[in-house]
Design a protein around this motif. Structure first.
Motif, PDB file in Angstrom:
ATOM      1  N   ALA A  89       0.734  -1.218  -0.007  1.00  0.00           N
ATOM      2  CA  ALA A  89      -0.003   0.140  -0.180  1.00  0.00           C
ATOM      3  C   ALA A  89       0.830   1.368  -0.026  1.00  0.00           C
ATOM      4  O   ALA A  89       0.586   2.291  -0.614  1.00  0.00           O
ATOM      5  N   LEU A  90       1.935   1.334   0.817  1.00  0.00           N
ATOM      6  CA  LEU A  90       2.934   2.458   0.779  1.00  0.00           C
ATOM      7  C   LEU A  90       3.665   2.679  -0.216  1.00  0.00           C
ATOM      8  O   LEU A  90       3.895   3.675  -0.746  1.00  0.00           O
ATOM      9  N   ASP A  91       4.017   1.313  -1.124  1.00  0.00           N
ATOM     10  CA  ASP A  91       4.621   1.534  -2.231  1.00  0.00           C
ATOM     11  C   ASP A  91       3.822   2.000  -3.142  1.00  0.00           C
ATOM     12  O   ASP A  91       4.354   2.786  -4.011  1.00  0.00           O
ATOM     13  N   ALA A  92       2.623   1.985  -3.252  1.00  0.00           N
ATOM     14  CA  ALA A  92       1.880   2.535  -4.435  1.00  0.00           C
ATOM     15  C   ALA A  92       1.527   3.911  -4.307  1.00  0.00           C
ATOM     16  O   ALA A  92       1.683   4.473  -5.237  1.00  0.00           O
ATOM     17  N   LEU A  93       1.527   4.300  -3.098  1.00  0.00           N
ATOM     18  CA  LEU A  93       1.552   5.827  -2.581  1.00  0.00           C
ATOM     19  C   LEU A  93       2.871   6.410  -3.126  1.00  0.00           C
ATOM     20  O   LEU A  93       2.955   7.446  -3.681  1.00  0.00           O
ATOM     21  N   ARG A  94       4.231   5.651  -2.588  1.00  0.00           N
ATOM     22  CA  ARG A  94       5.342   6.325  -3.112  1.00  0.00           C
ATOM     23  C   ARG A  94       5.465   6.582  -4.683  1.00  0.00           C
ATOM     24  O   ARG A  94       6.086   7.509  -5.052  1.00  0.00           O
ATOM     25  N   SER A  95       4.987   5.695  -5.264  1.00  0.00           N
ATOM     26  CA  SER A  95       5.115   5.527  -6.582  1.00  0.00           C
ATOM     27  C   SER A  95       4.113   6.428  -7.596  1.00  0.00           C
ATOM     28  O   SER A  95       4.421   6.718  -8.957  1.00  0.00           O
ATOM     29  N   GLY A  96       3.297   7.137  -6.707  1.00  0.00           N
ATOM     30  CA  GLY A  96       2.090   7.785  -7.489  1.00  0.00           C
ATOM     31  C   GLY A  96       0.909   6.882  -8.276  1.00  0.00           C
ATOM     32  O   GLY A  96       0.022   7.854  -8.523  1.00  0.00           O
ATOM     33  N   GLU A  97       0.710   5.844  -7.696  1.00  0.00           N
ATOM     34  CA  GLU A  97      -0.087   4.908  -8.185  1.00  0.00           C
ATOM     35  C   GLU A  97      -1.655   5.544  -7.210  1.00  0.00           C
ATOM     36  O   GLU A  97      -2.695   5.204  -7.844  1.00  0.00           O
ATOM     37  N   VAL A  98      -1.542   6.005  -6.345  1.00  0.00           N
ATOM     38  CA  VAL A  98      -2.777   6.577  -5.310  1.00  0.00           C
ATOM     39  C   VAL A  98      -2.211   7.889  -4.898  1.00  0.00           C
ATOM     40  O   VAL A  98      -1.126   8.116  -4.653  1.00  0.00           O
ATOM     41  N   ASP A  99      -3.520   8.352  -4.410  1.00  0.00           N
ATOM     42  CA  ASP A  99      -2.982   9.725  -3.669  1.00  0.00           C
ATOM     43  C   ASP A  99      -2.728   9.722  -2.296  1.00  0.00           C
ATOM     44  O   ASP A  99      -2.217  10.529  -1.569  1.00  0.00           O
ATOM     45  N   ALA A 100      -3.223   8.587  -1.460  1.00  0.00           N
ATOM     46  CA  ALA A 100      -3.043   8.604  -0.046  1.00  0.00           C
ATOM     47  C   ALA A 100      -3.083   7.077   0.236  1.00  0.00           C
ATOM     48  O   ALA A 100      -3.645   6.302  -0.560  1.00  0.00           O
ATOM     49  N   ALA A 101      -3.123   6.591   1.841  1.00  0.00           N
ATOM     50  CA  ALA A 101      -2.919   5.164   1.934  1.00  0.00           C
ATOM     51  C   ALA A 101      -3.375   5.323   3.454  1.00  0.00           C
ATOM     52  O   ALA A 101      -3.103   6.224   4.089  1.00  0.00           O
ATOM     53  N   VAL A 102      -4.110   4.252   3.694  1.00  0.00           N
ATOM     54  CA  VAL A 102      -4.664   3.934   5.181  1.00  0.00           C
ATOM     55  C   VAL A 102      -4.054   2.513   5.741  1.00  0.00           C
ATOM     56  O   VAL A 102      -4.386   1.657   5.234  1.00  0.00           O
ATOM     57  N   VAL A 103      -3.347   2.863   6.799  1.00  0.00           N
ATOM     58  CA  VAL A 103      -2.626   1.439   7.336  1.00  0.00           C
ATOM     59  C   VAL A 103      -2.634   1.697   8.751  1.00  0.00           C
ATOM     60  O   VAL A 103      -2.809   2.574   9.462  1.00  0.00           O
ATOM     61  N   PRO A 104      -2.558   0.444   9.587  1.00  0.00           N
ATOM     62  CA  PRO A 104      -2.682   0.276  11.070  1.00  0.00           C
ATOM     63  C   PRO A 104      -1.387   0.803  11.441  1.00  0.00           C
ATOM     64  O   PRO A 104      -0.404   0.276  10.967  1.00  0.00           O
ATOM     65  N   ILE A 105      -1.404   1.359  12.637  1.00  0.00           N
ATOM     66  CA  ILE A 105       0.167   1.854  12.902  1.00  0.00           C
ATOM     67  C   ILE A 105       0.125   1.423  14.515  1.00  0.00           C
ATOM     68  O   ILE A 105       1.265   1.135  15.099  1.00  0.00           O
ATOM     69  N   GLU A 106      -1.047   1.205  15.435  1.00  0.00           N
ATOM     70  CA  GLU A 106      -0.786   0.843  16.608  1.00  0.00           C
ATOM     71  C   GLU A 106      -2.458   0.294  17.330  1.00  0.00           C
ATOM     72  O   GLU A 106      -3.155   0.606  16.709  1.00  0.00           O
ATOM     73  N   ASN A 107      -2.136  -0.737  18.151  1.00  0.00           N
ATOM     74  CA  ASN A 107      -3.331  -1.141  18.768  1.00  0.00           C
ATOM     75  C   ASN A 107      -3.273  -1.327  20.399  1.00  0.00           C
ATOM     76  O   ASN A 107      -1.790  -1.430  20.919  1.00  0.00           O
ATOM     77  N   SER A 108      -4.124  -1.364  20.949  1.00  0.00           N
ATOM     78  CA  SER A 108      -4.157  -1.211  22.406  1.00  0.00           C
ATOM     79  C   SER A 108      -3.656  -2.584  23.085  1.00  0.00           C
ATOM     80  O   SER A 108      -3.440  -2.277  24.232  1.00  0.00           O
ATOM     81  N   VAL A 109      -3.593  -3.488  22.246  1.00  0.00           N
ATOM     82  CA  VAL A 109      -3.198  -4.808  23.080  1.00  0.00           C
ATOM     83  C   VAL A 109      -1.700  -5.177  22.928  1.00  0.00           C
ATOM     84  O   VAL A 109      -1.123  -5.689  23.540  1.00  0.00           O
ATOM     85  N   GLU A 110      -1.436  -5.094  21.368  1.00  0.00           N
ATOM     86  CA  GLU A 110      -0.283  -5.520  20.978  1.00  0.00           C
ATOM     87  C   GLU A 110       1.012  -4.021  20.743  1.00  0.00           C
ATOM     88  O   GLU A 110       2.066  -4.432  20.417  1.00  0.00           O
ATOM     89  N   GLY A 111       0.314  -2.911  20.694  1.00  0.00           N
ATOM     90  CA  GLY A 111       1.250  -1.883  20.543  1.00  0.00           C
ATOM     91  C   GLY A 111       1.518  -1.585  19.252  1.00  0.00           C
ATOM     92  O   GLY A 111       0.552  -1.684  18.426  1.00  0.00           O
ATOM     93  N   GLY A 112       2.613  -0.927  18.756  1.00  0.00           N
ATOM     94  CA  GLY A 112       2.913  -0.727  17.601  1.00  0.00           C
ATOM     95  C   GLY A 112       2.778  -1.781  16.355  1.00  0.00           C
ATOM     96  O   GLY A 112       3.154  -2.889  16.694  1.00  0.00           O
ATOM     97  N   VAL A 113       2.244  -1.444  15.375  1.00  0.00           N
ATOM     98  CA  VAL A 113       2.355  -2.590  14.071  1.00  0.00           C
ATOM     99  C   VAL A 113       3.724  -2.380  13.459  1.00  0.00           C
ATOM    100  O   VAL A 113       3.924  -1.434  12.858  1.00  0.00           O
ATOM    101  N   SER A 114       4.607  -3.357  13.817  1.00  0.00           N
ATOM    102  CA  SER A 114       5.788  -3.246  13.247  1.00  0.00           C
ATOM    103  C   SER A 114       6.130  -2.941  11.546  1.00  0.00           C
ATOM    104  O   SER A 114       6.885  -2.491  11.366  1.00  0.00           O
ATOM    105  N   ALA A 115       5.259  -3.488  10.803  1.00  0.00           N
ATOM    106  CA  ALA A 115       5.293  -3.494   9.261  1.00  0.00           C
ATOM    107  C   ALA A 115       5.314  -2.001   9.018  1.00  0.00           C
ATOM    108  O   ALA A 115       5.933  -1.486   8.183  1.00  0.00           O
ATOM    109  N   THR A 116       4.386  -1.321   9.844  1.00  0.00           N
ATOM    110  CA  THR A 116       3.948   0.157   9.371  1.00  0.00           C
ATOM    111  C   THR A 116       5.118   1.013   9.755  1.00  0.00           C
ATOM    112  O   THR A 116       5.541   1.777   9.330  1.00  0.00           O
TER     113      THR A 116
END
Length: 311
Positions: free
Chosen positions: A38-65
């Motif tokens: 999803a973020l590669d598509a944003l960086r390349s200009g294929e899309v205008d924005a991206a929505v991704v998970p970054i943190e949750n109240s049980v596991e903390g930060g989402v490492s991939a993001t």
């Protein structure tokens, strides 16, 4: 029409976050199988924005993001969405809990339902999937090709893909919430609202005693409250870490700007990931000695002292 990449397929919690951020009418939702995609598509200009998970109240930060934002071409966060998380166990028609030998879902979802699984289906093993919705989608469309009998997913995903709900509300923690960020290319900066959050990644020049304390003091002495601090490996060598930080305030605020200038001097690199309105909507509490007025007054005082030498 604005195009948004998101961690899909339809029916993920990320999809729900996107619909909360902006209704589908007049928008182009583009599902991706991973955060990196999803973020590669944003960086390349294929899309205008991206929505991704970054943190949750049980596991903390989402490492991939966290890792994807800390490297590669710069991106900035322009907003965030909080989504309450409710899980169901779903299977094809005729499946029962006693039939389960394996359960498929995303790793962060599994972390939130392990207690339920140990109690209700202790015989079932865990099979990781790209997302909660993909677990449901694949189970519905390719049941014979999978290594699991049930999917842990959102109720909407079970309904969307025609699965039968075997158990409702199976999360181990009540009131679980996941935080999602809306990311864009670094072209537009949201204006300050007084209810803002700033995200940065700090890279140390070298690992030494007191190094982290030196970084954190730049916030403390300026009355800046941190709301998240996580270390992530830089992948350059064993023991090399960077620090992903959320703090209250906007880059336009005097105290935040002063802290960032000092960090730029101290750190090997400071990756600015944006200032944006906090989803909570709570106004930031500022000590009187850390207001913009206090910083401007101090700067004016210093300029008067400096001008004495010019006379």
């Amino acid at each position: 029409m604005t195009s948004y990449a998101y961690l899909g397929p339809e029916g993920t919690f990320t999809h729900e976050a996107l619909t909360r951020w902006v209704p589908a009418a007049g928008q182009d939702y583009v599902p991706h199988g991973s955060v990196d995609s999803a973020l590669d598509a944003l960086r390349s200009g294929e899309v205008d924005a991206a929505v991704v998970p970054i943190e949750n109240s049980v596991e903390g930060g989402v490492s991939a993001t966290l890792d994807a934002l800390a490297s590669g071409d710069p991106l900035i966060v322009v907003g965030e969405v909080l989504v309450p998380i409710t899980f169901v166990a779903a299977g094809r028609a005729g499946t029962t809990l006693s039939d389960l030998r394996a359960i498929g879902t995303h790793s962060h979802a599994w972390a939130q339902v392990r207690g339920w699984a140990d109690h209700v289906a202790p015989q079932a093993i865990y099979v990781p999937t790209l997302s909660t919705a993909s677990a449901a989608k694949d189970l519905a469309e390719h049941p014979d090709d999978l290594g699991y009998d049930a999917a842990v997913c959102a109720p909407v995903a079970a309904e969307h893909f025609g699965l039968e709900v075997l158990a409702h509300d199976i999360g181990d923690m009540a009131n679980a919430v996941t935080r999602f960020v809306v990311v864009s290319r670094p072209e537009v900066q949201p204006a300050p609202t007084g209810r803002d959050k700033t995200t940065v990644v700090l890279f140390q020049r070298n690992d030494r005693a007191g190094g982290l304390l030196e970084l954190l003091e730049q916030f403390s002495v300026r009355g800046i409250n941190m709301t998240r601090l996580e270390s992530r490996p830089t992948k350059e060598s064993m023991g090399a870490y960077c620090f992903s930080i959320d703090l209250e305030g906007h880059v336009q605020d005097e105290r935040v700007g002063a802290a960032l200038m000092s960090l730029h001097r101290i750190c090997a690199d400071v990756r600015f990931l944006g200032s944006y309105p906090a989803a909570s909507g709570a106004e930031v509490s500022i000590d009187p000695i850390a207001t913009d007025r206090a910083f401007v007054a101090a700067r004016d005082w210093l300029e008067r002292l400096r001008r004495l030498g010019d006379q």
